[in-house]
Design a protein around this motif. Structure first.
Motif, PDB file in Angstrom:
ATOM      1  N   GLU A 155      18.521 -49.411   5.574  1.00 27.83           N
ATOM      2  CA  GLU A 155      18.768 -48.104   4.974  1.00 27.83           C
ATOM      3  C   GLU A 155      17.653 -47.662   4.034  1.00 27.83           C
ATOM      4  OE1 GLU A 155      20.836 -50.690   5.013  1.00 27.83           O
ATOM      5  OE2 GLU A 155      21.711 -51.055   3.013  1.00 27.83           O
ATOM      6  N   ASP A 156      16.702 -48.529   3.763  1.00 32.36           N
ATOM      7  CA  ASP A 156      15.528 -48.149   2.970  1.00 32.36           C
ATOM      8  C   ASP A 156      14.428 -47.542   3.839  1.00 32.36           C
ATOM      9  OD1 ASP A 156      16.083 -51.157   1.146  1.00 32.36           O
ATOM     10  OD2 ASP A 156      16.518 -49.116   0.462  1.00 32.36           O
ATOM     11  N   THR A 157      14.637 -47.529   5.140  1.00 33.98           N
ATOM     12  CA  THR A 157      13.673 -46.914   6.048  1.00 33.98           C
ATOM     13  C   THR A 157      13.543 -45.433   5.729  1.00 33.98           C
ATOM     14  OG1 THR A 157      14.076 -48.495   7.839  1.00 33.98           O
ATOM     15  CG2 THR A 157      13.187 -46.330   8.452  1.00 33.98           C
ATOM     16  N   ALA A 158      12.323 -45.017   5.424  1.00 32.76           N
ATOM     17  CA  ALA A 158      12.098 -43.635   4.983  1.00 32.76           C
ATOM     18  C   ALA A 158      10.611 -43.388   4.800  1.00 32.76           C
ATOM     19  CB  ALA A 158      12.812 -43.359   3.658  1.00 32.76           C
ATOM     20  N   VAL A 159      10.271 -42.119   4.687  1.00 33.05           N
ATOM     21  CA  VAL A 159       8.955 -41.741   4.177  1.00 33.05           C
ATOM     22  C   VAL A 159       9.058 -41.703   2.658  1.00 33.05           C
ATOM     23  CG1 VAL A 159       7.202 -39.940   4.068  1.00 33.05           C
ATOM     24  CG2 VAL A 159       8.383 -40.406   6.231  1.00 33.05           C
ATOM     25  N   TYR A 160       8.118 -42.356   2.007  1.00 27.37           N
ATOM     26  CA  TYR A 160       8.109 -42.426   0.547  1.00 27.37           C
ATOM     27  C   TYR A 160       6.985 -41.528   0.028  1.00 27.37           C
ATOM     28  CZ  TYR A 160      11.493 -46.200   0.582  1.00 27.37           C
ATOM     29  OH  TYR A 160      12.645 -46.934   0.739  1.00 27.37           O
ATOM     30  N   PHE A 161       7.373 -40.592  -0.838  1.00 25.51           N
ATOM     31  CA  PHE A 161       6.431 -39.665  -1.457  1.00 25.51           C
ATOM     32  C   PHE A 161       6.258 -40.013  -2.938  1.00 25.51           C
ATOM     33  CE2 PHE A 161       6.328 -36.529   1.927  1.00 25.51           C
ATOM     34  CZ  PHE A 161       7.602 -36.545   2.491  1.00 25.51           C
ATOM     35  N   CYS A 162       5.046 -39.833  -3.438  1.00 27.24           N
ATOM     36  CA  CYS A 162       4.877 -39.802  -4.884  1.00 27.24           C
ATOM     37  C   CYS A 162       4.658 -38.351  -5.291  1.00 27.24           C
ATOM     38  CB  CYS A 162       3.742 -40.693  -5.375  1.00 27.24           C
ATOM     39  SG  CYS A 162       2.079 -40.276  -4.800  1.00 27.24           S
ATOM     40  N   GLY A 163       5.097 -38.035  -6.495  1.00 25.93           N
ATOM     41  CA  GLY A 163       4.977 -36.670  -6.990  1.00 25.93           C
ATOM     42  C   GLY A 163       4.613 -36.676  -8.461  1.00 25.93           C
ATOM     43  N   SER A 164       3.826 -35.705  -8.846  1.00 28.36           N
ATOM     44  CA  SER A 164       3.374 -35.635 -10.231  1.00 28.36           C
ATOM     45  C   SER A 164       3.764 -34.318 -10.869  1.00 28.36           C
ATOM     46  CB  SER A 164       1.854 -35.780 -10.290  1.00 28.36           C
ATOM     47  OG  SER A 164       1.386 -35.437 -11.582  1.00 28.36           O
ATOM     48  N   PRO A 165       4.294 -34.371 -12.096  1.00 25.35           N
ATOM     49  CA  PRO A 165       4.559 -33.141 -12.835  1.00 25.35           C
ATOM     50  C   PRO A 165       3.362 -32.650 -13.636  1.00 25.35           C
ATOM     51  CG  PRO A 165       5.552 -35.010 -13.952  1.00 25.35           C
ATOM     52  CD  PRO A 165       4.897 -35.549 -12.725  1.00 25.35           C
ATOM     53  N   LEU A 166       2.309 -33.422 -13.709  1.00 27.20           N
ATOM     54  CA  LEU A 166       1.101 -33.118 -14.493  1.00 27.20           C
ATOM     55  C   LEU A 166       1.322 -33.253 -15.989  1.00 27.20           C
ATOM     56  CD1 LEU A 166      -0.529 -30.117 -12.598  1.00 27.20           C
ATOM     57  CD2 LEU A 166      -0.717 -32.561 -12.198  1.00 27.20           C
ATOM     58  N   GLY A 167       2.512 -33.521 -16.398  1.00 29.78           N
ATOM     59  CA  GLY A 167       2.812 -33.798 -17.789  1.00 29.78           C
ATOM     60  C   GLY A 167       3.827 -34.915 -17.810  1.00 29.78           C
ATOM     61  N   ASP A 168       4.476 -35.115 -18.932  1.00 29.98           N
ATOM     62  CA  ASP A 168       5.473 -36.174 -18.985  1.00 29.98           C
ATOM     63  C   ASP A 168       6.584 -35.850 -19.971  1.00 29.98           C
ATOM     64  OD1 ASP A 168       5.635 -39.724 -19.646  1.00 29.98           O
ATOM     65  OD2 ASP A 168       6.569 -38.526 -18.082  1.00 29.98           O
ATOM     66  N   ALA A 169       7.059 -34.626 -19.925  1.00 28.41           N
ATOM     67  CA  ALA A 169       8.259 -34.328 -20.692  1.00 28.41           C
ATOM     68  C   ALA A 169       9.461 -34.971 -20.007  1.00 28.41           C
ATOM     69  CB  ALA A 169       8.456 -32.820 -20.799  1.00 28.41           C
ATOM     70  N   TYR A 170      10.519 -35.144 -20.784  1.00 27.90           N
ATOM     71  CA  TYR A 170      11.680 -35.865 -20.231  1.00 27.90           C
ATOM     72  C   TYR A 170      12.258 -35.174 -19.007  1.00 27.90           C
ATOM     73  CZ  TYR A 170      14.750 -32.312 -22.275  1.00 27.90           C
ATOM     74  OH  TYR A 170      15.369 -31.125 -22.580  1.00 27.90           O
ATOM     75  N   ASN A 171      12.080 -33.841 -18.948  1.00 28.87           N
ATOM     76  CA  ASN A 171      12.697 -33.058 -17.885  1.00 28.87           C
ATOM     77  C   ASN A 171      11.691 -32.543 -16.862  1.00 28.87           C
ATOM     78  OD1 ASN A 171      11.375 -31.316 -19.550  1.00 28.87           O
ATOM     79  ND2 ASN A 171      13.056 -29.852 -19.758  1.00 28.87           N
ATOM     80  N   ASP A 172      10.537 -33.200 -16.786  1.00 21.03           N
ATOM     81  CA  ASP A 172       9.504 -32.765 -15.852  1.00 21.03           C
ATOM     82  C   ASP A 172       9.767 -33.286 -14.448  1.00 21.03           C
ATOM     83  OD1 ASP A 172       6.498 -32.685 -17.937  1.00 21.03           O
ATOM     84  OD2 ASP A 172       7.920 -31.116 -17.339  1.00 21.03           O
ATOM     85  N   PHE A 173       9.848 -32.366 -13.506  1.00 20.99           N
ATOM     86  CA  PHE A 173      10.046 -32.695 -12.108  1.00 20.99           C
ATOM     87  C   PHE A 173       8.687 -32.824 -11.416  1.00 20.99           C
ATOM     88  CE2 PHE A 173      14.596 -31.725 -11.292  1.00 20.99           C
ATOM     89  CZ  PHE A 173      14.927 -31.213 -12.530  1.00 20.99           C
ATOM     90  N   PRO A 174       8.659 -33.431 -10.231  1.00 19.09           N
ATOM     91  CA  PRO A 174       7.401 -33.419  -9.478  1.00 19.09           C
ATOM     92  C   PRO A 174       7.000 -31.978  -9.159  1.00 19.09           C
ATOM     93  CG  PRO A 174       9.001 -34.883  -8.438  1.00 19.09           C
ATOM     94  CD  PRO A 174       9.737 -34.104  -9.494  1.00 19.09           C
ATOM     95  N   LEU A 175       5.734 -31.655  -9.380  1.00 17.55           N
ATOM     96  CA  LEU A 175       5.201 -30.359  -8.978  1.00 17.55           C
ATOM     97  C   LEU A 175       4.249 -30.518  -7.805  1.00 17.55           C
ATOM     98  CD1 LEU A 175       4.509 -28.429 -12.315  1.00 17.55           C
ATOM     99  CD2 LEU A 175       6.497 -28.320 -10.805  1.00 17.55           C
ATOM    100  N   HIS A 176       3.440 -31.542  -7.834  1.00 14.69           N
ATOM    101  CA  HIS A 176       2.491 -31.822  -6.771  1.00 14.69           C
ATOM    102  C   HIS A 176       2.926 -33.073  -6.035  1.00 14.69           C
ATOM    103  CE1 HIS A 176      -0.415 -28.784  -8.162  1.00 14.69           C
ATOM    104  NE2 HIS A 176       0.022 -29.104  -9.352  1.00 14.69           N
TER     105      HIS A 176
END
Lengths: 110, 123
Positions: B91-112
């Motif tokens: 069940e771990d079979t998947a495409v794994y993405f990394c994502g960056s918010p360009l900052g590191d606030a607690y509520n920062d989502f991936p943007l790139h």
């Protein structure tokens, strides 16, 4: 178990307006969940459209807008185009540094 | 231009391990948190976890589904982030993405986002 619910599929006519929603189980959604919206086409990475409820990501046209409608987050696409056909995902910040995606909405333009 | 490039995916047997990498460029990596997100074939996006920056003590949080099996790390000198996957299951079979918010606030989502790397767990 916390669940983020989106419409499984929605269709829109070319040039039309469509609103996708994002709900959080047993909770009235607000800006404090910082709803964020992504678009993804088959075989591609997600693209960020809207973050923190209503801030458009760089390069995203203004026909995409985010809001809170009632107790849900919403993404509205105005002037739908053929290349808006995609899967759209909302994501929420749940607190305690935890994030959660919705199941996605497949948008069809026809 | 912000670029994120994942690597390290492949075929692994159940119970096995794999280490994924995310190479970053085009932004100040040390200032940014890094998220990992996965997507099983034909399924939706699933948040896996986030590692924060040095100022936030490289704090990590994980989804319940991977807690205790996956470990995130980073090497700011190489502008790279890593995801160690242990005790892998089908069940771990998947495409794994990394994502960056360009900052590191607690509520920062991936943007790139990177393009992803495929992990297949099968005997």
């Amino acid at each position: 178990q916390t669940v983020v619910t989106q419409e499984p599929s929605i269709s829109v006519s070319p040039g039309g307006t469509v609103t996708l929603t994002c709900a959080l189980s047993s909770v009235s959604l607000s800006i404090h969940y910082f709803p964020t919206w992504y678009r993804q086409t088959p075989g591609q990475a997600p693209r960020t459209l809207i973050y923190h409820t209503n801030i458009r990501s760089s390069g995203v046209p203004d026909r995409f807008s985010g809001s809170i409608l009632g107790n849900k987050a919403a993404l509205t696409i105005t002037g739908a185009q053929a290349d808006d056909e995609a899967d759209y995902y909302c994501a929420l910040y749940l607190g305690n540094y935890i994030f959660l995606f919705g199941g996605g909405t497949r948008v069809t333009v026809l | 231009e912000v670029q994120l490039v994942e690597s390290g995916g492949g075929l692994v047997h159940p119970g096995g391990s794999l280490k994924l990498s995310c190479a970053a460029s085009g932004f100040i990596f040390r200032d940014s948190g890094i998220h990992w997100v996965r997507q099983a074939v034909g399924k939706g996006l699933e948040w896996v976890g986030r590692i924060r920056n040095r100022g936030n003590v490289f704090a990590t949080t994980y989804a319940a589904s991977v807690q205790g099996r996956f470990t995130m790390s980073r090497d700011d000198s190489k502008s790279a982030a890593f995801l160690q996957l242990n005790s892998l299951q089908p069940e771990d079979t998947a495409v794994y993405f990394c994502g960056s918010p360009l900052g590191d606030a607690y509520n920062d989502f991936p943007l790139h986002w990177g393009q992803g790397t495929l992990v297949t767990v099968s005997s």
